[in-house]
Design a protein around this motif. Structure first.
Motif, PDB file in Angstrom:
ATOM      1  N   SER A 345       0.823  -1.214   0.000  1.00  0.00           N
ATOM      2  CA  SER A 345       0.000   0.000   0.000  1.00  0.00           C
ATOM      3  C   SER A 345       0.856   1.263   0.000  1.00  0.00           C
ATOM      4  O   SER A 345       0.366   2.344  -0.334  1.00  0.00           O
ATOM      5  N   GLU A 346       2.138   1.109   0.358  1.00  0.00           N
ATOM      6  CA  GLU A 346       3.042   2.244   0.380  1.00  0.00           C
ATOM      7  C   GLU A 346       3.929   2.300  -0.861  1.00  0.00           C
ATOM      8  O   GLU A 346       4.786   3.176  -0.978  1.00  0.00           O
ATOM      9  N   ASP A 347       3.735   1.372  -1.793  1.00  0.00           N
ATOM     10  CA  ASP A 347       4.503   1.399  -3.034  1.00  0.00           C
ATOM     11  C   ASP A 347       4.226   2.690  -3.808  1.00  0.00           C
ATOM     12  O   ASP A 347       3.136   3.266  -3.721  1.00  0.00           O
ATOM     13  N   SER A 348       5.211   3.123  -4.582  1.00  0.00           N
ATOM     14  CA  SER A 348       5.034   4.259  -5.482  1.00  0.00           C
ATOM     15  C   SER A 348       4.875   3.740  -6.907  1.00  0.00           C
ATOM     16  O   SER A 348       5.727   2.992  -7.390  1.00  0.00           O
ATOM     17  N   VAL A 349       3.775   4.122  -7.545  1.00  0.00           N
ATOM     18  CA  VAL A 349       3.467   3.679  -8.901  1.00  0.00           C
ATOM     19  C   VAL A 349       3.533   4.889  -9.822  1.00  0.00           C
ATOM     20  O   VAL A 349       2.845   5.887  -9.603  1.00  0.00           O
ATOM     21  N   TRP A 350       4.367   4.783 -10.850  1.00  0.00           N
ATOM     22  CA  TRP A 350       4.586   5.928 -11.741  1.00  0.00           C
ATOM     23  C   TRP A 350       4.056   5.623 -13.146  1.00  0.00           C
ATOM     24  O   TRP A 350       4.564   4.734 -13.829  1.00  0.00           O
ATOM     25  N   PRO A 351       3.046   6.363 -13.617  1.00  0.00           N
ATOM     26  CA  PRO A 351       2.579   6.199 -15.000  1.00  0.00           C
ATOM     27  C   PRO A 351       3.532   6.918 -15.963  1.00  0.00           C
ATOM     28  O   PRO A 351       3.805   8.110 -15.800  1.00  0.00           O
ATOM     29  N   HIS A 352       4.022   6.195 -16.942  1.00  0.00           N
ATOM     30  CA  HIS A 352       4.952   6.765 -17.919  1.00  0.00           C
ATOM     31  C   HIS A 352       4.132   7.399 -19.044  1.00  0.00           C
ATOM     32  O   HIS A 352       3.815   6.756 -20.053  1.00  0.00           O
ATOM     33  N   ILE A 353       3.818   8.680 -18.871  1.00  0.00           N
ATOM     34  CA  ILE A 353       2.879   9.355 -19.762  1.00  0.00           C
ATOM     35  C   ILE A 353       3.628  10.156 -20.823  1.00  0.00           C
ATOM     36  O   ILE A 353       3.588   9.835 -22.011  1.00  0.00           O
ATOM     37  N   ILE A 354       4.345  11.216 -20.396  1.00  0.00           N
ATOM     38  CA  ILE A 354       4.940  12.135 -21.377  1.00  0.00           C
ATOM     39  C   ILE A 354       6.411  12.439 -21.142  1.00  0.00           C
ATOM     40  O   ILE A 354       7.073  12.977 -22.029  1.00  0.00           O
ATOM     41  N   LEU A 355       6.934  12.131 -19.974  1.00  0.00           N
ATOM     42  CA  LEU A 355       8.244  12.666 -19.608  1.00  0.00           C
ATOM     43  C   LEU A 355       9.421  11.862 -20.139  1.00  0.00           C
ATOM     44  O   LEU A 355      10.532  12.382 -20.198  1.00  0.00           O
ATOM     45  N   ASP A 356       9.214  10.602 -20.505  1.00  0.00           N
ATOM     46  CA  ASP A 356      10.392   9.826 -20.897  1.00  0.00           C
ATOM     47  C   ASP A 356      10.225   9.002 -22.168  1.00  0.00           C
ATOM     48  O   ASP A 356      11.114   8.971 -23.016  1.00  0.00           O
ATOM     49  N   ARG A 357       9.098   8.317 -22.383  1.00  0.00           N
ATOM     50  CA  ARG A 357       9.027   7.320 -23.454  1.00  0.00           C
ATOM     51  C   ARG A 357       9.294   7.879 -24.851  1.00  0.00           C
ATOM     52  O   ARG A 357       9.865   7.198 -25.706  1.00  0.00           O
ATOM     53  N   ALA A 358       8.866   9.123 -25.109  1.00  0.00           N
ATOM     54  CA  ALA A 358       9.039   9.699 -26.448  1.00  0.00           C
ATOM     55  C   ALA A 358      10.372  10.408 -26.622  1.00  0.00           C
ATOM     56  O   ALA A 358      10.696  10.852 -27.728  1.00  0.00           O
ATOM     57  N   LYS A 359      11.138  10.520 -25.552  1.00  0.00           N
ATOM     58  CA  LYS A 359      12.395  11.253 -25.636  1.00  0.00           C
ATOM     59  C   LYS A 359      13.448  10.435 -26.397  1.00  0.00           C
ATOM     60  O   LYS A 359      13.449   9.205 -26.366  1.00  0.00           O
ATOM     61  N   PRO A 360      14.375  11.110 -27.071  1.00  0.00           N
ATOM     62  CA  PRO A 360      15.381  10.410 -27.875  1.00  0.00           C
ATOM     63  C   PRO A 360      16.386   9.662 -26.999  1.00  0.00           C
ATOM     64  O   PRO A 360      16.880  10.195 -26.004  1.00  0.00           O
ATOM     65  N   GLY A 361      16.669   8.415 -27.376  1.00  0.00           N
ATOM     66  CA  GLY A 361      17.654   7.627 -26.646  1.00  0.00           C
ATOM     67  C   GLY A 361      17.062   6.607 -25.713  1.00  0.00           C
ATOM     68  O   GLY A 361      17.787   6.034 -24.894  1.00  0.00           O
ATOM     69  N   LEU A 362      15.756   6.327 -25.823  1.00  0.00           N
ATOM     70  CA  LEU A 362      15.101   5.309 -24.995  1.00  0.00           C
ATOM     71  C   LEU A 362      14.518   4.251 -25.913  1.00  0.00           C
ATOM     72  O   LEU A 362      13.937   4.560 -26.956  1.00  0.00           O
ATOM     73  N   ILE A 363      14.664   3.002 -25.521  1.00  0.00           N
ATOM     74  CA  ILE A 363      13.972   1.919 -26.213  1.00  0.00           C
ATOM     75  C   ILE A 363      13.262   1.053 -25.173  1.00  0.00           C
ATOM     76  O   ILE A 363      13.663   1.008 -24.001  1.00  0.00           O
ATOM     77  N   ALA A 364      12.191   0.395 -25.609  1.00  0.00           N
ATOM     78  CA  ALA A 364      11.474  -0.566 -24.766  1.00  0.00           C
ATOM     79  C   ALA A 364      11.692  -1.955 -25.341  1.00  0.00           C
ATOM     80  O   ALA A 364      11.550  -2.173 -26.550  1.00  0.00           O
ATOM     81  N   VAL A 365      12.050  -2.896 -24.476  1.00  0.00           N
ATOM     82  CA  VAL A 365      12.297  -4.256 -24.942  1.00  0.00           C
ATOM     83  C   VAL A 365      11.529  -5.257 -24.088  1.00  0.00           C
ATOM     84  O   VAL A 365      11.143  -4.974 -22.948  1.00  0.00           O
ATOM     85  N   ASN A 366      11.327  -6.447 -24.662  1.00  0.00           N
ATOM     86  CA  ASN A 366      10.674  -7.535 -23.944  1.00  0.00           C
ATOM     87  C   ASN A 366      11.716  -8.531 -23.434  1.00  0.00           C
ATOM     88  O   ASN A 366      12.919  -8.241 -23.463  1.00  0.00           O
ATOM     89  N   SER A 367      11.250  -9.674 -22.983  1.00  0.00           N
ATOM     90  CA  SER A 367      12.189 -10.641 -22.395  1.00  0.00           C
ATOM     91  C   SER A 367      13.135 -11.234 -23.438  1.00  0.00           C
ATOM     92  O   SER A 367      14.171 -11.805 -23.085  1.00  0.00           O
ATOM     93  N   ARG A 368      12.798 -11.112 -24.719  1.00  0.00           N
ATOM     94  CA  ARG A 368      13.707 -11.555 -25.779  1.00  0.00           C
ATOM     95  C   ARG A 368      14.763 -10.501 -26.105  1.00  0.00           C
ATOM     96  O   ARG A 368      15.603 -10.708 -26.976  1.00  0.00           O
ATOM     97  N   GLY A 369      14.673  -9.343 -25.416  1.00  0.00           N
ATOM     98  CA  GLY A 369      15.595  -8.253 -25.690  1.00  0.00           C
ATOM     99  C   GLY A 369      15.233  -7.501 -26.952  1.00  0.00           C
ATOM    100  O   GLY A 369      16.069  -6.752 -27.492  1.00  0.00           O
TER     101      GLY A 369
END
Length: 609
Positions: A345-369
């Protein structure tokens, strides 16, 4: 409990009103405001001790095309363009009549709320639709609630549900989006320093008298403005009063049984109808498992009390529940920072809305890399990519990992970690397990339990095209929305640049629902339908209790709050118009427990068909 039956007049109401509404979020409060304006007696029952529901914890953006506000903002929008846009997005998925009703009524609803209440919006000059298509808009459709000074509420400020703790600074300070960059770099310029002093100074003064800051923005401002408007009009909001049972007499819903704060039950008659706006099925114990894919069941952004009460009680009367079309939920990718000691109940949950995903230099990968989606897509479409790349909604992309280099952390931060140059600050997020660091890609892959060879190939392939600002795999940076959320300093593509040398960092993201697409079947006026497609007389639904008019798609920013407000408005208008058309007058006699009554349904020139 099942529905009560009997003959009219035999129910022995403890009190009686014209319109009985359950749920004090944006939809329910809008319906109450407009019904009061239409001279109906109204009672708004809220299950918890606070108004706002998920509206209070949302960004507050409200998607309504074609308003006068778009003209005033210098980015005029038209209903015709929005109609073409929605046809391209939703296509032949159904719900045409309800969407047309939304388009026609949206400008009227926003205009009337501005006239009769303290609900004020400003059209964003730049807040693009989330999907490309004919008629898509860059600005004008996304309406932001005007900031609100909660000191106007006095002691009732405590009745406004706070925003998510992750969206408050210094333990209780809300920050507008246009102030965020200044506060993150207070010494970058004199203007930044001056604004930081003003915002933090105001907050410091607030904390001398209030449990949190009184300068409200985003969804918190919208909820507070609605509540303040109800208070000014004298509309009763009854707290800690959940719906227990709907009452039906001779086929018509005529009222409800509610639980009272003291532990008993109370029977409330509703001459004109009952409105369900209780937040949808997000935490219903069985419907969540029935409709939601496996990989999206574990995390929700909805309040714990959104257990589907309205939908559940309507089902007991034979109401039909739709699966939501393309998706039963509307999603955000979220990272979790576990609280020390294991108290979730004290965990911090952060929705990734606008601040990082679209910025240059980030990729999202799955368990296959491997990459599996355009990282700069809307939060909903990003998660749809996670769920599509899975068997039954649980597979290699649930969870997924956002991977960056050290330069990215310094410039943009990552999730809960705001832009950081301090090694100590970065290390604290590492120690908590939220941020994963690897000096090499192989080391990072091992810690994430991701295929190392796959990750190496992915970064190599991505970097080769990124040198020229290109992304042949997913066309990242090709839409106005993605470019808007990128970094304009990065050219030729604000969303693309190579990932540099190590060390590398990652956070893990999971699907979380922010709202429902699945919900009760309804007409264009919010009348609830049974399994045969017939209206259940006297029963209405709006907000997340009503199936989404966008059929599981997510066209633009605020496409949950927009329909919530517009259909709350339409229900009140429809009930008032039907009252006038039938030439009915209120039953005589004194209503128990209400402060006042009104004479008749107000004349209105708005036709609701």
């Amino acid at each position: 409990m099942g529905s009560s039956t009997g003959q009219p007049g035999q129910q022995g109401w403890d009190e009686e009103v014209d319109l009985l509404i359950f749920g004090a979020g944006a939809a329910g409060m809008t319906a109450a405001l407009v019904a009061d304006h239409e001279k109906m007696t109204v009672l708004l029952c809220e299950k918890t001790g606070m108004v706002g529901g998920i509206t209070s914890t949302s960004g507050g953006t409200t998607w309504v095309p074609g308003t006068k506000l778009s003209v005033e903002a210098g980015v005029p929008d038209s209903v015709d363009d929005a109609r073409r846009f929605l046809q391209s997005v939703v296509g032949a998925r159904g719900g045409d009549a309800a969407r047309e009703a939304f388009l026609q009524s949206g400008p009227l609803a926003i205009d009337e709320l501005a006239r009769i209440s303290e609900v004020k919006f400003v059209a964003a000059t730049a807040h693009p639709d989330y999907v490309n298509g004919p008629g898509a808009a860059y600005g004008g459709r996304a309406l932001a609630p005007a900031p609100f000074d909660a000191r106007a509420l006095g002691k009732d400020f405590a009745r406004v549900r706070p925003p998510r703790k992750e969206f408050m600074g210094l333990g209780g300070m809300m920050v507008a989006r246009n102030d965020l960059n200044m506060l993150l770099a207070p010494f970058a310029s004199f203007a930044n320093f001056r604004r930081t002093i003003a915002v933090v100074g105001r907050y410091a003064m607030d904390r001398l008298r209030y449990p949190r800051g009184t300068q409200l923005v985003m969804g918190n401002a919208l909820a507070a403005r609605l509540f303040y408007s109800l208070r000014k009009r004298g509309v009763e909001v009854r707290f800690d009063t959940p719906l227990v049972e709907l009452v039906r007499e001779s086929g018509r819903v005529t009222g409800a049984i509610v639980a009272t704060p003291g532990g008993g039950h109370r029977r409330i008659g509703a001459r004109r109808g009952v409105v369900l706006a209780t937040g949808g099925i997000t935490r219903h114990p069985t419907l969540r498992n029935r409709f939601f894919p496996t990989g999206a069941r574990g995390l929700s952004l909805a309040p714990e009390t959104h257990t589907g009460d309205g939908v559940d009680r309507a089902r007991q009367l034979g109401a039909n529940v739709e699966n939501g079309g393309d998706s039963p939920g509307l999603w955000m990718p979220c990272s979790i920072r576990r609280a020390p000691g294991g108290d979730s109940s004290e965990d911090s949950v952060w929705p990734h809305i606008i601040l990082d995903r679209a910025k240059p230099g980030l990729i999202a990968v799955n368990s296959r890399g491997e990459r599996f989606v355009n990282e700069s897509n809307s939060y909903h479409d990003f998660v749809m990519g996670m769920l599509r790349d899975a068997q039954g909604g649980d597979g290699p992309s649930v969870p997924a990992h956002l991977i960056v280099d050290a330069a990215f952390i310094r410039e943009y931060g990552l999730g809960l970690l705001m832009p950081a140059r301090s090694a100590g600050r970065i290390a604290a997020f590492e120690r908590s397990g939220y941020l994963v660091k690897g000096n090499t890609l192989a080391e990072l892959a091992a810690k994430l339990q991701v295929d190392a060879a796959g990750l190496a190939r992915t970064v190599e392939t991505y970097n080769r095209a990124a040198v020229d600002g290109k992304d042949p795999a997913f066309e990242r940076g090709s839409s106005p929305m993605s470019r808007f959320n990128g970094d304009a300093r990065q050219q030729p593509n604000p969303c693309i640049r190579p990932i540099g040398a190590g060390p590398y960092y990652a956070v893990t993201v999971w699907p979380a629902d922010l709202a429902c697409s699945a919900g009760l079947s309804g007409t264009a006026n919010g009348e609830v339908l049974d399994h045969g497609g017939n209206v259940i007389p006297g029963l209405f639904a709006c907000g997340n209790d009503l199936a989404s008019i966008f059929r599981g798609t997510y066209p633009g920013p605020g496409t949950t709050l927009g329909p919530a407000i517009v259909f709350g408005w339409r229900i009140a208008k429809f009930v008032a118009q039907r009252c006038r058309e039938r030439g009915t007058s209120r039953a005589q006699g004194q209503s128990v427990g209400l402060k006042r009554r009104k004479d008749s349904c107000n004349a209105s020139s708005v036709a609701i068909n």
